[in-house]
Write a protein that holds these residues in place. Structure first.
Motif, PDB file in Angstrom:
ATOM      1  N   GLN A 150      21.452   1.955  10.264  1.00  0.00           N
ATOM      2  CA  GLN A 150      20.639   1.089   9.424  1.00  0.00           C
ATOM      3  C   GLN A 150      19.765   1.911   8.494  1.00  0.00           C
ATOM      4  O   GLN A 150      19.461   3.081   8.776  1.00  0.00           O
ATOM      5  N   ALA A 151      19.348   1.292   7.420  1.00  0.00           N
ATOM      6  CA  ALA A 151      18.464   1.958   6.461  1.00  0.00           C
ATOM      7  C   ALA A 151      17.224   2.488   7.181  1.00  0.00           C
ATOM      8  O   ALA A 151      16.664   1.822   8.056  1.00  0.00           O
ATOM      9  N   GLY A 152      16.838   3.696   6.780  1.00  0.00           N
ATOM     10  CA  GLY A 152      15.712   4.350   7.432  1.00  0.00           C
ATOM     11  C   GLY A 152      16.116   5.211   8.604  1.00  0.00           C
ATOM     12  O   GLY A 152      15.282   5.940   9.161  1.00  0.00           O
ATOM     13  N   GLY A 153      17.377   5.151   8.985  1.00  0.00           N
ATOM     14  CA  GLY A 153      17.865   5.885  10.136  1.00  0.00           C
ATOM     15  C   GLY A 153      18.208   7.334   9.835  1.00  0.00           C
ATOM     16  O   GLY A 153      17.984   7.844   8.734  1.00  0.00           O
ATOM     17  N   PHE A 154      18.786   7.982  10.844  1.00  0.00           N
ATOM     18  CA  PHE A 154      19.082   9.418  10.802  1.00  0.00           C
ATOM     19  C   PHE A 154      20.518   9.660  11.258  1.00  0.00           C
ATOM     20  O   PHE A 154      21.017   9.010  12.191  1.00  0.00           O
ATOM     21  N   LEU A 155      21.164  10.610  10.595  1.00  0.00           N
ATOM     22  CA  LEU A 155      22.467  11.096  11.030  1.00  0.00           C
ATOM     23  C   LEU A 155      22.522  12.598  10.842  1.00  0.00           C
ATOM     24  O   LEU A 155      21.874  13.138   9.927  1.00  0.00           O
ATOM     25  N   ARG A 156      23.323  13.259  11.672  1.00  0.00           N
ATOM     26  CA  ARG A 156      23.567  14.684  11.510  1.00  0.00           C
ATOM     27  C   ARG A 156      25.068  14.904  11.366  1.00  0.00           C
ATOM     28  O   ARG A 156      25.849  14.540  12.244  1.00  0.00           O
ATOM     29  N   LEU A 157      25.445  15.514  10.260  1.00  0.00           N
ATOM     30  CA  LEU A 157      26.829  15.894  10.035  1.00  0.00           C
ATOM     31  C   LEU A 157      26.998  17.368  10.376  1.00  0.00           C
ATOM     32  O   LEU A 157      26.105  18.174  10.127  1.00  0.00           O
ATOM     33  N   TYR A 210      19.620  21.303  -3.517  1.00  0.00           N
ATOM     34  CA  TYR A 210      19.737  19.889  -3.181  1.00  0.00           C
ATOM     35  C   TYR A 210      19.854  19.053  -4.445  1.00  0.00           C
ATOM     36  O   TYR A 210      19.188  19.326  -5.443  1.00  0.00           O
ATOM     37  N   ALA A 211      20.675  18.019  -4.369  1.00  0.00           N
ATOM     38  CA  ALA A 211      20.732  17.050  -5.452  1.00  0.00           C
ATOM     39  C   ALA A 211      19.457  16.214  -5.442  1.00  0.00           C
ATOM     40  O   ALA A 211      18.876  15.954  -4.385  1.00  0.00           O
ATOM     41  N   ASN A 212      19.023  15.787  -6.618  1.00  0.00           N
ATOM     42  CA  ASN A 212      17.762  15.050  -6.721  1.00  0.00           C
ATOM     43  C   ASN A 212      17.682  13.814  -5.821  1.00  0.00           C
ATOM     44  O   ASN A 212      16.630  13.573  -5.201  1.00  0.00           O
ATOM     45  N   PRO A 213      18.748  13.018  -5.689  1.00  0.00           N
ATOM     46  CA  PRO A 213      18.633  11.802  -4.861  1.00  0.00           C
ATOM     47  C   PRO A 213      18.355  12.065  -3.377  1.00  0.00           C
ATOM     48  O   PRO A 213      17.919  11.151  -2.663  1.00  0.00           O
ATOM     49  N   VAL A 214      18.602  13.292  -2.907  1.00  0.00           N
ATOM     50  CA  VAL A 214      18.436  13.556  -1.474  1.00  0.00           C
ATOM     51  C   VAL A 214      17.289  14.514  -1.179  1.00  0.00           C
ATOM     52  O   VAL A 214      16.994  14.774   0.000  1.00  0.00           O
ATOM     53  N   LYS A 215      16.655  15.052  -2.197  1.00  0.00           N
ATOM     54  CA  LYS A 215      15.559  15.990  -1.971  1.00  0.00           C
ATOM     55  C   LYS A 215      14.454  15.339  -1.145  1.00  0.00           C
ATOM     56  O   LYS A 215      14.051  14.211  -1.391  1.00  0.00           O
ATOM     57  N   GLY A 216      14.006  16.079  -0.149  1.00  0.00           N
ATOM     58  CA  GLY A 216      12.950  15.573   0.714  1.00  0.00           C
ATOM     59  C   GLY A 216      13.450  14.712   1.856  1.00  0.00           C
ATOM     60  O   GLY A 216      12.687  14.395   2.778  1.00  0.00           O
ATOM     61  N   ARG A 217      14.719  14.323   1.821  1.00  0.00           N
ATOM     62  CA  ARG A 217      15.280  13.489   2.895  1.00  0.00           C
ATOM     63  C   ARG A 217      16.374  14.217   3.676  1.00  0.00           C
ATOM     64  O   ARG A 217      16.509  14.027   4.875  1.00  0.00           O
ATOM     65  N   THR A 234      29.161  27.680  10.607  1.00  0.00           N
ATOM     66  CA  THR A 234      28.858  26.298  10.969  1.00  0.00           C
ATOM     67  C   THR A 234      27.607  25.868  10.229  1.00  0.00           C
ATOM     68  O   THR A 234      26.595  26.570  10.245  1.00  0.00           O
ATOM     69  N   VAL A 235      27.699  24.727   9.581  1.00  0.00           N
ATOM     70  CA  VAL A 235      26.573  24.225   8.801  1.00  0.00           C
ATOM     71  C   VAL A 235      26.376  22.750   9.126  1.00  0.00           C
ATOM     72  O   VAL A 235      27.332  22.043   9.443  1.00  0.00           O
ATOM     73  N   TYR A 236      25.130  22.328   9.075  1.00  0.00           N
ATOM     74  CA  TYR A 236      24.775  20.941   9.355  1.00  0.00           C
ATOM     75  C   TYR A 236      24.163  20.293   8.119  1.00  0.00           C
ATOM     76  O   TYR A 236      23.586  20.971   7.274  1.00  0.00           O
ATOM     77  N   LEU A 237      24.272  18.994   8.052  1.00  0.00           N
ATOM     78  CA  LEU A 237      23.538  18.206   7.072  1.00  0.00           C
ATOM     79  C   LEU A 237      22.718  17.193   7.860  1.00  0.00           C
ATOM     80  O   LEU A 237      23.270  16.279   8.476  1.00  0.00           O
ATOM     81  N   LEU A 238      21.400  17.400   7.853  1.00  0.00           N
ATOM     82  CA  LEU A 238      20.483  16.509   8.554  1.00  0.00           C
ATOM     83  C   LEU A 238      20.004  15.472   7.553  1.00  0.00           C
ATOM     84  O   LEU A 238      19.375  15.821   6.551  1.00  0.00           O
ATOM     85  N   MET A 239      20.286  14.218   7.829  1.00  0.00           N
ATOM     86  CA  MET A 239      20.011  13.157   6.869  1.00  0.00           C
ATOM     87  C   MET A 239      18.975  12.198   7.443  1.00  0.00           C
ATOM     88  O   MET A 239      19.274  11.444   8.377  1.00  0.00           O
ATOM     89  N   ASN A 240      17.776  12.247   6.894  1.00  0.00           N
ATOM     90  CA  ASN A 240      16.684  11.369   7.300  1.00  0.00           C
ATOM     91  C   ASN A 240      16.489  10.260   6.273  1.00  0.00           C
ATOM     92  O   ASN A 240      16.923  10.374   5.122  1.00  0.00           O
TER      93      ASN A 240
END
Length: 125
Positions: free
Chosen positions: A13-20, A58-65, A77-83
């Motif tokens: 859901q919006a506001g959630g977190f995922l790790r790729l 970072y692309a502007n739409p995701v900076k800070g998140r 190995t690399v991760y993408l932490l998405m807040n």
């Protein structure tokens, strides 16, 4: 040939977190994440100089998140932490590896020679 494999997508859901997560079979200068939403062009999300100083873009739409991070215990190995995920983040996310150009890892597909199959991220409002 470098093999690249992503994992960790899903629905949230919006506001959630995922790790790729992304694992490359061979170490390259750059690793990065791109995404493609239905009906839109592929766009860069984040890149990192994985065999240098770890500098990230970072692309502007995701900076800070979003945060791109290397695993210090697992080479290539690399991760993408998405807040604070937003519905606009819904897309297929692709991991990429490659040599970059002139010491930079920018959002140009030409900087990345090897691509994964993608992992779907869906964010509902």
């Amino acid at each position: 040939q470098v093999q690249v494999a992503e994992s960790g997508g899903g629905s949230v859901q919006a506001g959630g977190f995922l790790r790729l997560s992304c694992k490359a079979s061979y170490s390259t200068f750059c690793m990065g994440w791109f995404r493609q939403a239905p009906g839109k062009a592929r766009e860069g999300v984040a890149t990192i100089r994985s065999r240098s100083d770890g500098y990230a873009e970072y692309a502007n739409p995701v900076k800070g998140r979003f945060t791109i991070a290397l695993d210090p215990a697992a080479e290539s190995t690399v991760y993408l932490l998405m807040n604070s995920l937003e519905p606009e983040d819904t897309a297929m996310y692709y991991c990429a590896a490659g040599p970059g150009f002139a010491g930079q890892c920018l959002f140009y597909p030409s900087h990345f020679d090897y691509w994964g199959q993608g992992t779907q991220v869906t964010v509902s409002s």
